[in-house]
Motif scaffolding. Structure first.
Motif, PDB file in Angstrom:
ATOM      1  N   UNK A  25       0.822  -1.211   0.000  1.00  0.00           N
ATOM      2  CA  UNK A  25       0.000   0.000   0.000  1.00  0.00           C
ATOM      3  C   UNK A  25       0.858   1.264   0.000  1.00  0.00           C
ATOM      4  N   UNK A  26       1.975   1.236   0.702  1.00  0.00           N
ATOM      5  CA  UNK A  26       2.860   2.410   0.722  1.00  0.00           C
ATOM      6  C   UNK A  26       3.345   2.739  -0.678  1.00  0.00           C
ATOM      7  N   UNK A  29       0.086   4.191  -2.556  1.00  0.00           N
ATOM      8  CA  UNK A  29      -0.341   5.498  -2.036  1.00  0.00           C
ATOM      9  C   UNK A  29       0.765   6.533  -2.229  1.00  0.00           C
ATOM     10  N   UNK A  30       2.019   6.138  -1.989  1.00  0.00           N
ATOM     11  CA  UNK A  30       3.131   7.073  -2.162  1.00  0.00           C
ATOM     12  C   UNK A  30       3.275   7.518  -3.609  1.00  0.00           C
ATOM     13  N   UNK A  31       3.177   6.569  -4.542  1.00  0.00           N
ATOM     14  CA  UNK A  31       3.279   6.935  -5.959  1.00  0.00           C
ATOM     15  C   UNK A  31       2.163   7.853  -6.390  1.00  0.00           C
ATOM     16  N   UNK A  32       0.928   7.542  -5.959  1.00  0.00           N
ATOM     17  CA  UNK A  32      -0.214   8.397  -6.300  1.00  0.00           C
ATOM     18  C   UNK A  32      -0.050   9.804  -5.719  1.00  0.00           C
ATOM     19  N   UNK A  33       0.389   9.879  -4.476  1.00  0.00           N
ATOM     20  CA  UNK A  33       0.558  11.181  -3.831  1.00  0.00           C
ATOM     21  C   UNK A  33       1.647  11.997  -4.519  1.00  0.00           C
ATOM     22  N   UNK A 331      -3.896   3.106   6.836  1.00  0.00           N
ATOM     23  CA  UNK A 331      -3.249   4.206   7.546  1.00  0.00           C
ATOM     24  C   UNK A 331      -1.740   4.011   7.614  1.00  0.00           C
ATOM     25  N   UNK A 332      -1.336   2.779   7.951  1.00  0.00           N
ATOM     26  CA  UNK A 332       0.101   2.499   7.999  1.00  0.00           C
ATOM     27  C   UNK A 332       0.712   2.637   6.611  1.00  0.00           C
ATOM     28  N   UNK A 333      -0.017   2.157   5.583  1.00  0.00           N
ATOM     29  CA  UNK A 333       0.472   2.309   4.216  1.00  0.00           C
ATOM     30  C   UNK A 333       0.571   3.766   3.811  1.00  0.00           C
ATOM     31  N   UNK A 334      -0.398   4.582   4.273  1.00  0.00           N
ATOM     32  CA  UNK A 334      -0.365   6.005   3.960  1.00  0.00           C
ATOM     33  C   UNK A 334       0.842   6.678   4.602  1.00  0.00           C
ATOM     34  N   UNK A 335       1.144   6.299   5.847  1.00  0.00           N
ATOM     35  CA  UNK A 335       2.321   6.877   6.509  1.00  0.00           C
ATOM     36  C   UNK A 335       3.591   6.541   5.738  1.00  0.00           C
ATOM     37  N   UNK A 336       3.702   5.262   5.349  1.00  0.00           N
ATOM     38  CA  UNK A 336       4.860   4.872   4.551  1.00  0.00           C
ATOM     39  C   UNK A 336       4.852   5.544   3.192  1.00  0.00           C
ATOM     40  N   UNK A 338       3.554   8.494   2.374  1.00  0.00           N
ATOM     41  CA  UNK A 338       3.939   9.898   2.496  1.00  0.00           C
ATOM     42  C   UNK A 338       5.445  10.037   2.688  1.00  0.00           C
ATOM     43  N   UNK A 339       6.038   9.082   3.407  1.00  0.00           N
ATOM     44  CA  UNK A 339       7.496   9.107   3.563  1.00  0.00           C
ATOM     45  C   UNK A 339       8.184   8.888   2.208  1.00  0.00           C
ATOM     46  N   UNK A 340       7.660   7.933   1.421  1.00  0.00           N
ATOM     47  CA  UNK A 340       8.222   7.705   0.088  1.00  0.00           C
ATOM     48  C   UNK A 340       8.017   8.922  -0.809  1.00  0.00           C
ATOM     49  N   UNK A 341       6.836   9.541  -0.702  1.00  0.00           N
ATOM     50  CA  UNK A 341       6.553  10.723  -1.515  1.00  0.00           C
ATOM     51  C   UNK A 341       7.497  11.867  -1.165  1.00  0.00           C
ATOM     52  N   UNK A 342       7.797  12.012   0.129  1.00  0.00           N
ATOM     53  CA  UNK A 342       8.711  13.083   0.536  1.00  0.00           C
ATOM     54  C   UNK A 342      10.098  12.853  -0.049  1.00  0.00           C
ATOM     55  N   UNK A 343      10.537  11.601  -0.098  1.00  0.00           N
ATOM     56  CA  UNK A 343      11.825  11.298  -0.729  1.00  0.00           C
ATOM     57  C   UNK A 343      11.758  11.578  -2.229  1.00  0.00           C
TER      58      UNK A 343
END
Length: 799
Positions: A25-26, A29-33, A331-336, A338-343
Motif C-alpha cells: 500500500x505504501x 499510495x506514495x506513488x499516487x501522492x 493508515x500504515x500504508x499512507x504513513x509509509x 507519504x514518507x516515500x513521496x517526501x523522498x
C-alpha cells in the motif's frame, strides 16, 4: 474501541502479512501522492504572480493553428500592443550572461534583459529602491540593474547601501536601482533557461528597421474580463494589417497567444497525466493484492468468525471489525507512502530545470487531503470484499469444519483485475520503450559524442568592435587547439539541440517568391573546422576555410533542405544570396560555396529545418558556443577554462557540458515516461505474479483430496501439472483479454509521446502476453511442484 484494539492485536499476530500489506500500500499510495503533487504544482496551483490566470505568452508562428514557439521583435510587439485593446501591458525580454566583478574576482551570472513593463506585467514591486522606467530603455541610459534578493545577500551581504551605488557588470559601471523581494519567482524555465541573478533594461529600437530582428520573447497581462480567445482574435487582425503594410518582414508571420501556465508545461503535460493514470492503476492493483491477502487469511479465521456469530455478533459488527483491520493497514500504508513521496519530491524538484514548474512540488494541504482521500478509498476497497465474503459464510459449517476456503471466486476476480492492469501498463511500457529506441536511433546529422561544449559571452563594452571579437576567438581557438589531448576546436553561434536560434528571411539572386513564402533559414556563424568537429557532412563544394576572413568576399553554406526549397533539382554552388542588414550597413551578396547535410537543430524528434552557415569572421558575434574534440577521450574542462582566461583574464566560460549530456537532454521528454512506465509495469507484473501464486497455491490446497484421488486412479504428475496450469492459463487469458481491450483505446493517450511508431504497434501489444506468460509460469512453478509431490494416502487420510 474494543474492535480497534482487537484489530491491532490481530495484525500484530501476523507480522509477515502486515508488513507485506503495508509495503504494498505504501508503494501505491506514495506513488499516487507524489504524481498528484506534480500534477497539482504544474497544472492546478496558480503561478506565484497576482492574478496569474491573466498572464499570457506571445509567440511568433507561421500559422495560428501551429504550436510553433518562435521569437519576436520588439517593434512588432509594440505594434500589437498599440493596435489592440486586450492587453493591460506587454513586455519583452531575453537572457544574457553578464560578468560580475567584485573585489578583484569575476563571476559569470545569469541575467535578464527586460523592458520596463516586465515587472508590471508580473505584478511585482521592489523590496528596496525602484524598478526600471521607460527612459532607461535606451542604449545610452541602460547602465542600471535590479538585483535579485539572492544575489544581494550572497555577493553583497544584504548591504542596504548597495541601492544607489555602482557595481561592475560586463566591465562597465552599472547603478543598482533596486532589490527584488525574496519571494519573487523567475519565469518558468520554458521561457528563461535559468533564474536570473540580476536584470537590466532591454535597450532596443522601436522602428521599422528592427521589425525583422526577432530575437526576444514576450509576455503580456490581459485586461480584466478578456479571455485568451478574444486576445487571439484581436492579434490576428493586427497581423493581417502588418502583413499588408510590411510584406517583406511581416508577411506570413502571426502571433500566437498562449496561457503562461499552460505554455510552461506544454512539453510534458500529457506525460504527467499518463503517469498519474498509470500510478492510479498501481494503487488499484496494490489494493487488490492486499484484499487478496486478506481473503487468504480468512481460511484460518473462519472458525473465529463463526464463534463470534454464534455468540451474537451481527454481520455488521463482523464487517466493522474487518474494515477496521483494512483501515489500519491503509493508515500504515499512507504513513509509509507519504514518507516515500517526501523522498520522491527531491527527485521531482531536481527535474524542475528541464520540466518547468516541477520545482514547486510540495506536500501542501491539497496534496495531504488527496492522500487522505486515497487512503480512505484504499481502506474501503480492501475491507468491503472480505467483509461481504465473511457475511456469506455459514457459521454452522465453519464450526463443523466443513466450510471451504473463503472467497475463491472473489480471489480469482482480483487476480484477473491485476493481470488486466499489468497488461495495460506492459503495452504502455512497450510503446514508450520502442519509441525511445527509435528516437535514439535517429541520425541527428552531427556527432557530439564526448566532445566538450561551453558558452562564451564577450562583454560588449570591451568588445564593441567586430575586429576585437574576431581576435579573441582566433586566439581562444589557437590556445585550445594547442592543449594536450585536444584534437580540434571550433565555435558556433548556436549549438545543435539547443532552443536558441537566429532566423530571418533572405534575398535570392534571380529568384522571386510570393509574399510570405520567402526562405527563412536558420543562420549560424561558425569557425573553420566546425563541420569537421561536429561531423556534419559536406555534400558538395567546400566548408568554411581559414582563408574566409572579414576582408575576403562573403560566402555561405546551405543545407540540403534549403537548397531544395530555393533551387529544386539544381546545383546551388555558385548561386548568390543576401542577408538582411541593419540601416547604414553594407549588404553584399554572398556566394554559396558548399552544400551540407541537414541537421536536427531543435530536437531529435523535430524534422531538420532549412539552414545556412557563414564564417564567424564575416559575422562576428559576442556570444558563441565552443566545441572541443579530444584525442580518444574526454577533454579536461579545467584546461579549456584556463585557456579562455589566458586570452582574457575577465573571461569565464559557462554551461560546460559534454555532448552526450546534450543528447540525453534531447531525449529526456521521451525517456522519463518510458522509464517510469517500465518500472510501474514491472511492479504491477510482480504483484500480478504474487496474486497468481496465491490463487494457485490455495487452489492446490483446496484440491488436495481431489489430486490424491487422481493419483490413486493412475494420473501422472504431468497430468496434474497440466490441470493446475490450465487453471492458471484461464485466469491469465481472461485478464489478458480484458487488459488488451482496455489498452487499445488507452494507447491513444500516448500519441503525443511516441516517435516513429503507431499507437497500436503490434510488437508492443505482443509484449504484454509474453511478459504475463512468463510471470504466470514463474508464479505456478512452486504450486505445480507441490501438487506433483502429493502423496495419495496422506491426502485421503487428511480428509
Amino acid at each position: 474501541m474494543t474492535d480497534l484494539r482487537r484489530a491491532l492485536r490481530t495484525l500484530a499476530r501476523s507480522p509477515g502479512f502486515t508488513f507485506a500489506a503495508v509495503a504494498t500500500l505504501a508503494l501505491g499510495i506514495g506513488g499516487c501522492t507524489l504524481l498528484f503533487s506534480a500534477v497539482h504544482a504544474s497544472l492546478v496551483r496558480p503561478l506565484p504572480y497576482p492574478e496569474s490566470d491573466r498572464l499570457v505568452v506571445l509567440w511568433g508562428a507561421r500559422d495560428i493553428g501551429s504550436v510553433e514557439r518562435s521569437q519576436v521583435s520588439v517593434t512588432e510587439i509594440e505594434d500589437y500592443r498599440a493596435g489592440t485593446e486586450v492587453f493591460a501591458d506587454v513586455a519583452t525580454f531575453t537572457e544574457y550572461r553578464p560578468l560580475l566583478s567584485v573585489d578583484d574576482s569575476s563571476e559569470r551570472l545569469v541575467g535578464g534583459l527586460v523592458s520596463d513593463a516586465f515587472f508590471r506585467v508580473l505584478g511585482v514591486e521592489a523590496e528596496r529602491g525602484r524598478l526600471f522606467v521607460p527612459e532607461e530603455q535606451l542604449e545610452d541610459r541602460d547602465d542600471v540593474v535590479v538585483l535579485t534578493h539572492g544575489l544581494w545577500v550572497r555577493r553583497f551581504g544584504a548591504d542596504p547601501s548597495i541601492v544607489g551605488s555602482t557595481i561592475r557588470v560586463n566591465l562597465r559601471d552599472h547603478q543598482v536601482v533596486g532589490i527584488l523581494p525574496a519571494d519573487f519567482a523567475a519565469l518558468p524555465s520554458s521561457l528563461m533557461d535559468h533564474p536570473p541573478d540580476l536584470y537590466r533594461p532591454l535597450a532596443e529600437s522601436y522602428d521599422n528597421d528592427s521589425r525583422g530582428s526577432r530575437h526576444v520573447r514576450a509576455i503580456a497581462r490581459l485586461l480584466p474580463g478578456v479571455g485568451r480567445a478574444e486576445a487571439q482574435s484581436a492579434v490576428e487582425v493586427v497581423a493581417a494589417r502588418l502583413a499588408a503594410e510590411y510584406p517583406e518582414d511581416s508577411a506570413g508571420v502571426c502571433l500566437r497567444v498562449a496561457a503562461l501556465q499552460a505554455d510552461a508545461v506544454a512539453g510534458y503535460r500529457q506525460a504527467l497525466l499518463v503517469l498519474m493514470t498509470a500510478v492510479a492503476l498501481v494503487l488499484l492493483v496494490a489494493c487488490a493484492n492486499v484484499a487478496h491477502l486478506i481473503l487468504a487469511r480468512m481460511a484460518p479465521r473462519q472458525g473465529e468468525l463463526a464463534v463470534r456469530t454464534a455468540l451474537g455478533a451481527s454481520r455488521g459488527r463482523l464487517a466493522r471489525l474487518l474494515v477496521l483491520e483494512s483501515g489500519l493497514l491503509a493508515l500504515a500504508g499512507a504513513a509509509g507512502g507519504l514518507a516515500l513521496a517526501r523522498l520522491g519530491l527531491v527527485l521531482l524538484r531536481g527535474l524542475g530545470e528541464r520540466f518547468p514548474l516541477l520545482d514547486r512540488t510540495s506536500l501542501d494541504p491539497a496534496v495531504f487531503l488527496f492522500a487522505v482521500g486515497v487512503t480512505a478509498l484504499a481502506a474501503t476497497l480492501m475491507g468491503l470484499l472480505p467483509a461481504w465474503q465473511a457475511a456469506r459464510t455459514d457459521p454452522a459449517a465453519a464450526l463443523a469444519g466443513g466450510a471451504r476456503i473463503a472467497g475463491r471466486g472473489a480471489r480469482r476476480a482480483l487476480v484477473v483485475t491485476e493481470v488486466a492492469a499489468a497488461a495495460v501498463l506492459l503495452v504502455g511500457s512497450g510503446l514508450t520503450l520502442r519509441s525511445l529506441w527509435r528516437l535514439q536511433s535517429v541520425d541527428p546529422g552531427f556527432d557530439v559524442g564526448d566532445k566538450l561544449t561551453a558558452g562564451v559571452w564577450l562583454p560588449y563594452s570591451a568588445y564593441a568592435e567586430p575586429a576585437s571579437r574576431i581576435a579573441f576567438f582566433d586566439a581562444l581557438l589557437e590556445r585550445v587547439d594547442a592543449l594536450p589531448g585536444v584534437r580540434s576546436a571550433a565555435v558556433t553561434s548556436v549549438l545543435p539541440l539547443g532552443e536558441n536560434f537566429d532566423r530571418a528571411s533572405i534575398e535570392v539572386e534571380d529568384r522571386e517568391f510570393p509574399d510570405g513564402d520567402e526562405p527563412q533559414p536558420d543562420r549560424y556563424a561558425v569557425s573553420p573546422g566546425y563541420l569537421e568537429v561536429m561531423g556534419i557532412q559536406v555534400l558538395r563544394g567546400r566548408g568554411i576555410e581559414p582563408t574566409d576572413r572579414e576582408s575576403t568576399p562573403p560566402v555561405a553554406l546551405v543545407s540540403r533542405s534549403l537548397a531544395e526549397q530555393i533551387w529544386p533539382g539544381e546545383d546551388p554552388i555558385g548561386r548568390r544570396i543576401q542577408l538582411p542588414a541593419d540601416p547604414g550597413e553594407e549588404n553584399p551578396w554572398r556566394e554559396v560555396v558548399g552544400l551540407v547535410e541537414d541537421v536536427r537543430q531543435y530536437g531529435l524528434d523535430v524534422a531538420p529545418t532549412p539552414a545556412m552557415y557563414f564564417p564567424y569572421t564575416q559575422f562576428p558575434m559576442t556570444y558563441v558556443s565552443l566545441i572541443v574534440a579530444g584525442e580518444g577521450g574526454r577533454v579536461d574542462a579545467g584546461q579549456v577554462a584556463e585557456a579562455a582566461r589566458e586570452v582574457d583574464p575577465d573571461q569565464a566560460l559557462f554551461d560546460l557540458a559534454t555532448g552526450d549530456v546534450l543528447l540525453r537532454r534531447a531525449t529526456e521528454r521521451h525517456r522519463l515516461p518510458s522509464l517510469v512506465l517500465t518500472v510501474l509495469a514491472g511492479i504491477v507484473l510482480g504483484m500480478a505474479a504474487i496474486g497468481l501464486f496465491g490463487v494457485v497455491a490455495l487452489g492446490v490446497a483446496e484440491r488436495r483430496r481431489e489430486i490424491g484421488v487422481r493419483f490413486a486412479l493412475g494420473a501422472t504428475a504431468g497430468d496434474v501439472g497440466r490441470a493446475v496450469l490450465g487453471d492458471v492459463s484461464a485466469l491469465v487469458a481472461l485478464g489478458l483479454a480484458v487488459g488488451l481491450g482496455l489498452a487499445w483505446p488507452a494507447a491513444l493517450l500516448l500519441r503525443g509521446l511516441l516517435f516513429g511508431i503507431e499507437t497500436h504497434d503490434p510488437v508492443s501489444f505482443a509484449f504484454a502476453p509474453a511478459g504475463l506468460a512468463l510471470a504466470a509460469l514463474l508464479a505456478a512453478w512452486i504450486p505445480v511442484r507441490r501438487a506433483a509431490r502429493i502423496d495419495p494416502m496422506d491426502a485421503l487420510r487428511s480428509e
